[in-house]
Design an enzyme around this catalytic site. Structure first.
Site, PDB file in Angstrom:
ATOM      1  N   CYS A 287       0.959  -5.891   1.152  1.00  0.00           N
ATOM      2  CA  CYS A 287       0.308  -5.442  -0.183  1.00  0.00           C
ATOM      3  C   CYS A 287       1.007  -5.853  -1.498  1.00  0.00           C
ATOM      4  O   CYS A 287       0.467  -5.999  -2.501  1.00  0.00           O
ATOM      5  CB  CYS A 287      -0.035  -3.953   0.002  1.00  0.00           C
ATOM      6  SG  CYS A 287      -0.814  -3.432   1.364  1.00  0.00           S
TER       7      CYS A 287
ATOM      8  N   HIS B 152      -2.310  -2.535  -7.259  1.00  0.00           N
ATOM      9  CA  HIS B 152      -2.913  -2.952  -6.024  1.00  0.00           C
ATOM     10  C   HIS B 152      -3.905  -2.189  -5.218  1.00  0.00           C
ATOM     11  O   HIS B 152      -3.595  -0.852  -5.591  1.00  0.00           O
ATOM     12  CB  HIS B 152      -1.857  -3.420  -4.994  1.00  0.00           C
ATOM     13  CG  HIS B 152      -2.255  -3.176  -3.586  1.00  0.00           C
ATOM     14  ND1 HIS B 152      -3.156  -3.882  -3.138  1.00  0.00           N
ATOM     15  CD2 HIS B 152      -1.990  -2.396  -2.553  1.00  0.00           C
ATOM     16  CE1 HIS B 152      -3.516  -3.813  -1.809  1.00  0.00           C
ATOM     17  NE2 HIS B 152      -2.704  -2.638  -1.403  1.00  0.00           N
TER      18      HIS B 152
ATOM     19  N   ASN C  80      -9.507  -2.623   0.502  1.00  0.00           N
ATOM     20  CA  ASN C  80      -7.977  -3.127   0.117  1.00  0.00           C
ATOM     21  C   ASN C  80      -7.969  -4.506   0.767  1.00  0.00           C
ATOM     22  O   ASN C  80      -8.064  -4.646   2.038  1.00  0.00           O
ATOM     23  CB  ASN C  80      -7.201  -2.069   0.808  1.00  0.00           C
ATOM     24  CG  ASN C  80      -5.689  -2.459   1.024  1.00  0.00           C
ATOM     25  OD1 ASN C  80      -5.360  -3.386   0.617  1.00  0.00           O
ATOM     26  ND2 ASN C  80      -4.847  -1.426   1.051  1.00  0.00           N
TER      27      ASN C  80
HETATM   28  N1  ACO Z   1     -13.582   8.739   9.384  1.00  0.00           N
HETATM   29  C1  ACO Z   1     -13.216   9.965   9.739  1.00  0.00           C
HETATM   30  N2  ACO Z   1     -12.175  10.784  10.029  1.00  0.00           N
HETATM   31  C2  ACO Z   1     -11.299  10.084  10.130  1.00  0.00           C
HETATM   32  C3  ACO Z   1     -10.973   8.854   9.794  1.00  0.00           C
HETATM   33  C4  ACO Z   1     -12.254   7.915   9.482  1.00  0.00           C
HETATM   34  N3  ACO Z   1     -12.131   6.744   9.183  1.00  0.00           N
HETATM   35  N4  ACO Z   1      -9.705   8.310   9.712  1.00  0.00           N
HETATM   36  C5  ACO Z   1      -9.131   9.537   9.961  1.00  0.00           C
HETATM   37  N5  ACO Z   1      -9.818  10.408  10.338  1.00  0.00           N
HETATM   38  C6  ACO Z   1      -9.325  11.920  10.814  1.00  0.00           C
HETATM   39  C7  ACO Z   1      -8.218  11.873  11.151  1.00  0.00           C
HETATM   40  O1  ACO Z   1      -8.373  11.861  12.713  1.00  0.00           O
HETATM   41  C8  ACO Z   1      -7.932  13.408  11.192  1.00  0.00           C
HETATM   42  O2  ACO Z   1      -8.431  14.116  11.903  1.00  0.00           O
HETATM   43  P1  ACO Z   1      -7.738  15.557  12.377  1.00  0.00           P
HETATM   44  O3  ACO Z   1      -7.487  16.276  11.382  1.00  0.00           O
HETATM   45  O4  ACO Z   1      -8.796  16.214  13.354  1.00  0.00           O
HETATM   46  O5  ACO Z   1      -6.574  15.230  13.296  1.00  0.00           O
HETATM   47  C9  ACO Z   1      -8.338  13.766   9.778  1.00  0.00           C
HETATM   48  O6  ACO Z   1      -9.202  12.559   9.473  1.00  0.00           O
HETATM   49  C10 ACO Z   1      -7.417  13.537   8.523  1.00  0.00           C
HETATM   50  O7  ACO Z   1      -6.530  12.464   8.757  1.00  0.00           O
HETATM   51  P2  ACO Z   1      -5.412  11.931   7.833  1.00  0.00           P
HETATM   52  O8  ACO Z   1      -4.758  10.820   8.362  1.00  0.00           O
HETATM   53  O9  ACO Z   1      -4.450  13.106   7.616  1.00  0.00           O
HETATM   54  O10 ACO Z   1      -6.351  11.677   6.440  1.00  0.00           O
HETATM   55  P3  ACO Z   1      -5.876  11.603   4.817  1.00  0.00           P
HETATM   56  O11 ACO Z   1      -6.475  12.447   4.115  1.00  0.00           O
HETATM   57  O12 ACO Z   1      -4.291  11.434   5.048  1.00  0.00           O
HETATM   58  O13 ACO Z   1      -6.520  10.322   4.649  1.00  0.00           O
HETATM   59  C11 ACO Z   1      -6.098   8.067   4.559  1.00  0.00           C
HETATM   60  C12 ACO Z   1      -6.364   9.169   5.488  1.00  0.00           C
HETATM   61  C13 ACO Z   1      -7.140   7.485   3.657  1.00  0.00           C
HETATM   62  C14 ACO Z   1      -5.506   6.878   5.303  1.00  0.00           C
HETATM   63  C15 ACO Z   1      -4.818   8.281   3.548  1.00  0.00           C
HETATM   64  O14 ACO Z   1      -3.744   8.954   4.184  1.00  0.00           O
HETATM   65  C16 ACO Z   1      -4.360   7.246   2.878  1.00  0.00           C
HETATM   66  O15 ACO Z   1      -5.013   6.674   2.084  1.00  0.00           O
HETATM   67  N6  ACO Z   1      -3.135   6.932   3.040  1.00  0.00           N
HETATM   68  C17 ACO Z   1      -2.581   5.726   1.998  1.00  0.00           C
HETATM   69  C18 ACO Z   1      -2.686   4.606   3.114  1.00  0.00           C
HETATM   70  C19 ACO Z   1      -2.939   3.219   2.500  1.00  0.00           C
HETATM   71  O16 ACO Z   1      -3.361   3.290   1.189  1.00  0.00           O
HETATM   72  N7  ACO Z   1      -2.848   2.154   3.276  1.00  0.00           N
HETATM   73  C20 ACO Z   1      -3.208   0.948   2.680  1.00  0.00           C
HETATM   74  C21 ACO Z   1      -2.309   0.137   3.065  1.00  0.00           C
HETATM   75  S1  ACO Z   1      -0.840   0.313   2.338  1.00  0.00           S
HETATM   76  C22 ACO Z   1      -1.003   0.123   0.772  1.00  0.00           C
HETATM   77  O17 ACO Z   1      -2.103  -0.574   0.444  1.00  0.00           O
HETATM   78  C23 ACO Z   1      -0.569   0.853  -0.274  1.00  0.00           C
END
Ligand code: ACO
Length: 339
Positions: free
Chosen positions: A104, A266, A296
């Protein structure tokens, strides 16, 4: 910039995995993303399309380019890198071609490398490209939904040239890394790690006397060939490091956040960008977001956003722009430029 024609909505993804438009929009801001043509487009060909526009707008031809820096995490080949494939496709001279693997933060790292070559007077026209074809390497089953809904394909490119004007162009770049959490956002296989680093079984090997550790049948059978992400851990670190590295850039240049015409972060997640905006007390029109349309696109996200912002008249001559990124590694960085 170049993005593929194929628009994939959140509803479309629901055909493949247990997810919903509400979940994706609420957590990430993403409504749709683009996926490259499966066989007709590659990371390099998208980079070429973006580069053609960049060259045309810079008023130069492929023969004028004297160095290529290509940032991607989804290269056409494991090796050689996309830089040489672009050099071949664009019939450039036998110039240097460097591939940057900083995910990224790839575009900021690439820009910083190019900046040093310009400042030392080594090169006069450097092509910097960020491009990704994520759609080829994601797990589209429910197992991979936390990763696969986030990423999209596309490319962006810029031409970097020297300027005689003081306080113009790229004013500074700041780069950082912390490998402590390298496994939090990573694609482990194929690789040579042999489960060395964590004691965890990141890869299963076939029962062979020699070789077959880099890529094994077992890895495929056990779905160990997809990206791995601890989303909440990435989020936590991103909202800490984004503001930090932006402030580092501003302080270095004696600037305040209010001096910025535009911050182009980003496009990782709309919630991360909103958090950064709040933290730095930036107005809505000071932050550029387009993750809603493209997801992304990793190394491509900043040049795509920069291009769109420029085309929309949101970056004009003499205005201050800050670029910032955070991602896998972890690596992060910022750049301040006067357009
Ligand atoms: N659809 C539905 N449910 C989902 C999905 C999906 N696509 N993905 C995960 N879930 C579920 C999980 O299984 C979990 O279920 P559970 O509570 O029954 O176990 C629930 O949703 C919550 O999961 P979390 O991972 O805790 O959700 P969170 O609110 O943290 O959101 C996300 C997840 C969007 C990935 C978030 O953590 C995030 O954006 N993190 C930053 C990561 C990022 O930006 N990565 C990009 C690459 S790095 C960069 O560019 C910075």
């Amino acid at each position: 910039m170049y993005v593929p024609k194929n628009i994939v909505t959140n509803h479309h993804l629901m055909k493949y995995m247990d997810t919903s438009d509400e979940w994706i929009q609420e957590r990430t801001g993403i409504k749709e993303r683009r996926y490259a043509d499966r066989t007709g487009e590659t990371t390099t060909t998208m980079g070429v399309e973006a580069a053609k526009i960049a060259l045309e707008r810079a008023g130069i031809t492929p023969g004028d380019i004297d160095f290529i820096v290509f940032a991607t995490l989804s290269p056409d080949y494991y090796f050689p890198g996309c830089g040489v494939l672009l050099q071949r496709a664009m019939k450039m001279k036998e110039i240097g071609a460097l591939d940057v693997r900083n995910q990224c933060s790839g575009f900021i790292y690439a820009l910083s490398v190019a900046d040093q070559f310009i400042r030392t007077g080594t090169y006069k026209n450097i092509l910097v490209v960020g491009s990704e074809k994520h759609s080829f390497g994601l797990d589209f089953s429910t197992r991979g939904r936390n990763v696969s809904v986030i990423f999209g394909d596309g490319a962006g490119a810029v031409v970097l040239q020297p300027t005689e004007e003081d306080n113009r162009g790229l004013l500074s770049t700041h780069l950082h890394s912390d490998g402590e959490s390298a496994e939090i956002l990573a694609m482990f296989n194929p690789g040579t790690h042999a489960n060395h680093w964590t004691g965890e079984q990141l890869a299963d090997f076939d029962d062979a006397e020699m070789g077959e550790m880099f890529f094994s049948h077992a890895m495929i059978d056990k779905a160990q060939v997809f990206p791995n992400m601890d989303g909440p851990a990435v989020f936590k670190k991103a909202v800490e490091k984004f503001p930090e590295v932006i402030m580092e850039a501003l302080n270095h240049n004696g600037l305040q956040a209010s001096d910025l015409k535009l911050l182009i972060p980003h496009q990782a997640n709309l919630r991360i960008a909103q958090f950064v905006q709040q933290k730095l007390k930036l107005k809505d029109d000071q932050v550029y977001n387009n993750i809603q349309k493209y997801g992304n696109t990793t190394a491509a996200s900043i040049p795509i956003a920069l291009c769109e912002a420029w085309e929309a008249g949101r970056v004009k001559d003499g205005e201050l722009v800050c670029l910032a990124a955070f991602g896998s590694g972890f690596t992060w960085g910022s750049a301040v430029l006067r357009w």
